[in-house]
Design a protein around this motif. Structure first.
Motif, PDB file in Angstrom:
ATOM      1  N   VAL A  36       0.833  -1.204   0.000  1.00 45.58           N
ATOM      2  CA  VAL A  36       0.000   0.000   0.000  1.00 45.58           C
ATOM      3  C   VAL A  36       0.869   1.256   0.000  1.00 45.58           C
ATOM      4  O   VAL A  36       0.620   2.211  -0.741  1.00 45.58           O
ATOM      5  N   ASP A  37       1.914   1.243   0.800  1.00 45.07           N
ATOM      6  CA  ASP A  37       2.806   2.393   0.885  1.00 45.07           C
ATOM      7  C   ASP A  37       3.498   2.653  -0.459  1.00 45.07           C
ATOM      8  O   ASP A  37       3.602   3.797  -0.909  1.00 45.07           O
ATOM      9  N   ARG A  38       3.957   1.602  -1.109  1.00 51.37           N
ATOM     10  CA  ARG A  38       4.644   1.766  -2.401  1.00 51.37           C
ATOM     11  C   ARG A  38       3.694   2.272  -3.480  1.00 51.37           C
ATOM     12  O   ARG A  38       3.993   3.236  -4.192  1.00 51.37           O
ATOM     13  N   VAL A  39       2.534   1.619  -3.605  1.00 54.12           N
ATOM     14  CA  VAL A  39       1.612   1.945  -4.689  1.00 54.12           C
ATOM     15  C   VAL A  39       1.006   3.331  -4.514  1.00 54.12           C
ATOM     16  O   VAL A  39       0.791   4.056  -5.487  1.00 54.12           O
ATOM     17  N   SER A  40       0.757   3.726  -3.272  1.00 50.98           N
ATOM     18  CA  SER A  40       0.084   5.015  -3.029  1.00 50.98           C
ATOM     19  C   SER A  40       1.004   6.211  -3.186  1.00 50.98           C
ATOM     20  O   SER A  40       0.550   7.353  -3.094  1.00 50.98           O
ATOM     21  N   THR A  41       2.283   5.980  -3.456  1.00 51.50           N
ATOM     22  CA  THR A  41       3.226   7.095  -3.609  1.00 51.50           C
ATOM     23  C   THR A  41       2.788   8.062  -4.697  1.00 51.50           C
ATOM     24  O   THR A  41       2.993   9.273  -4.581  1.00 51.50           O
ATOM     25  N   VAL A  42       2.154   7.554  -5.753  1.00 53.41           N
ATOM     26  CA  VAL A  42       1.747   8.427  -6.864  1.00 53.41           C
ATOM     27  C   VAL A  42       0.295   8.875  -6.754  1.00 53.41           C
ATOM     28  O   VAL A  42      -0.225   9.512  -7.663  1.00 53.41           O
ATOM     29  N   SER A  43      -0.387   8.534  -5.658  1.00 54.82           N
ATOM     30  CA  SER A  43      -1.797   8.920  -5.526  1.00 54.82           C
ATOM     31  C   SER A  43      -1.916  10.404  -5.231  1.00 54.82           C
ATOM     32  O   SER A  43      -0.982  11.054  -4.774  1.00 54.82           O
ATOM     33  N   ALA A  44      -3.102  10.945  -5.493  1.00 57.63           N
ATOM     34  CA  ALA A  44      -3.352  12.364  -5.243  1.00 57.63           C
ATOM     35  C   ALA A  44      -3.266  12.645  -3.753  1.00 57.63           C
ATOM     36  O   ALA A  44      -3.756  11.864  -2.930  1.00 57.63           O
TER      37      ALA A  44
END
Length: 372
Positions: free
Chosen positions: A273-281
């Motif tokens: 979750v931490d890795r993937v959410s790096t590019v989230s708004a």
């Protein structure tokens, strides 16, 4: 007043009490700590009128008395003194100064009259009980992340503590919610707490308690009324006013029949979750979870920044499901899970999801989904 105290004992007590003092005060004496020397101990007390913290430390009292001096300055001075130093505090009445001497160090601070120092009365606390410090620390530590930060919903700006009966099992329950997430923790109900009213312990008091409980002895003495609560820690205590409001019926938002069960390694899930959410708004931190047989796919698509995807092997045999969450909220819940495995119970993309810790059956968390 003339008292001599070991530096480490003084800095420890000051560290506990001075954090309640607001940095900017319109009432000067609220910036001060009350020092009371009597009976072989120095008692230090600080307050912001809503919370009061007091702690005693062994001391050699040559002349008993009391004084108030700047809490922050006194703490800063004492913690910079050499380890093992003997600190002598002397009140010089005619100069309205508190002299501080330790080895070759000499200093002084301005004082204000001790009789002007305000205190929180605790005479009306009829319900009293004792409980293990570890149980109390767990209730507040695992619920506090879900407290609301919105001042307009002031009744959610704390942890709701109340006795609860689950059939024949009697519990002390802590709950916190900000409307998007919910934490509910249970502990065995201490003897004497059966008649305790349901109370909302304010956010600042919860934060102060977290520090104090780290250093607390095995048992904490609790006294409560409809307007105040006090936690006793052997040589010290914290007294706090309670939030005057009605906590919502949080049980209504906890789903009863979420048929789809997902079991996932908590550490691997949090890292993904931490890795993937790096590019989230930044505003929503939304992340989509796509579930199929024994597979979880986490995705983020942010037109302005980019996209990310990661797959995890999981234990899931429910219906295929796609659901969105605030990534920060997922990470906050994952941080509360002590066991290796987190269990998610889901219904559909618009219904609340339950998250449980397989090694702590008395902890339950609920997250509201996002549209993604």
């Amino acid at each position: 007043m003339k008292v001599t105290i070991e530096r480490s004992a003084l800095v420890r007590a000051l560290g506990h009490v001075q954090s309640v003092v607001e940095r900017r005060n319109t009432i000067p004496i609220l910036s001060n700590v009350l020092l009371q020397a009597d009976g072989g101990a120095l008692t230090l007390t600080a307050t912001d009128l809503d919370i009061e913290i007091s702690e005693s430390a062994p001391a050699d009292v040559a002349v008993k008395g009391a004084a108030t001096a700047s809490a922050v300055m006194l703490h800063d001075i004492v913690r910079k003194l050499p380890e093992g130093a003997q600190v002598r505090l002397t009140l010089v009445d005619d100069e309205a100064r508190l002299q501080i001497t330790a080895g070759r160090y000499e200093g002084s601070l301005a004082v204000l009259p001790d009789e002007d120092f305000p205190t929180l009365a605790s005479d009306d606390m009829d319900v009293r009980f004792s409980m293990p410090a570890a149980d109390l620390a767990r209730l507040f530590a695992k619920a506090r992340f879900a407290m609301s930060q919105e001042e307009t919903r002031y009744y959610l700006n704390g942890v709701y503590l109340h006795p609860y009966a689950d059939g024949d099992v009697k519990l002390l329950r802590a709950a916190a919610t900000d409307g998007h997430r919910l934490a509910r923790l249970d502990a065995p109900l201490p003897a004497g707490a059966e008649k305790a009213p349901g109370v909302i312990v304010p956010r600042k008091a919860v934060s102060e308690l977290a520090r104090l409980l780290d250093d607390a002895e095995e048992t904490v003495e609790v006294a409560v009324s409809s307007s105040k609560i006090r936690f006793g820690f052997g040589a010290g205590y914290l007294t706090s006013k309670l939030i005057d409001g009605t906590f919502p019926d949080y049980e209504r938002v906890i789903p009863k029949t979420n048929p789809n069960a997902l079991r996932v390694d908590n550490k691997d899930f949090a890292a993904a979750v931490d890795r993937v959410s790096t590019v989230s708004a930044d505003r929503t931190r939304s992340i989509k979870l796509a579930l199929a047989a024994d597979r979880l796919r986490l995705t983020v698509n942010n037109p302005e920044a980019g996209s990310a995807l990661e797959e995890l092997s999981v234990d899931y045999d429910g219906e295929p499901l796609e659901i969105g969450f605030n990534a920060r909220y997922l990470l906050d819940v994952a941080a509360q899970i002590d066991g290796e495995t987190a269990t998610f119970r889901l219904a559909d993309p618009s219904s609340p999801t339950i998250i449980c810790d397989e090694e702590d059956e008395r902890a339950l968390y609920v997250l509201m989904p996002l549209r993604v």
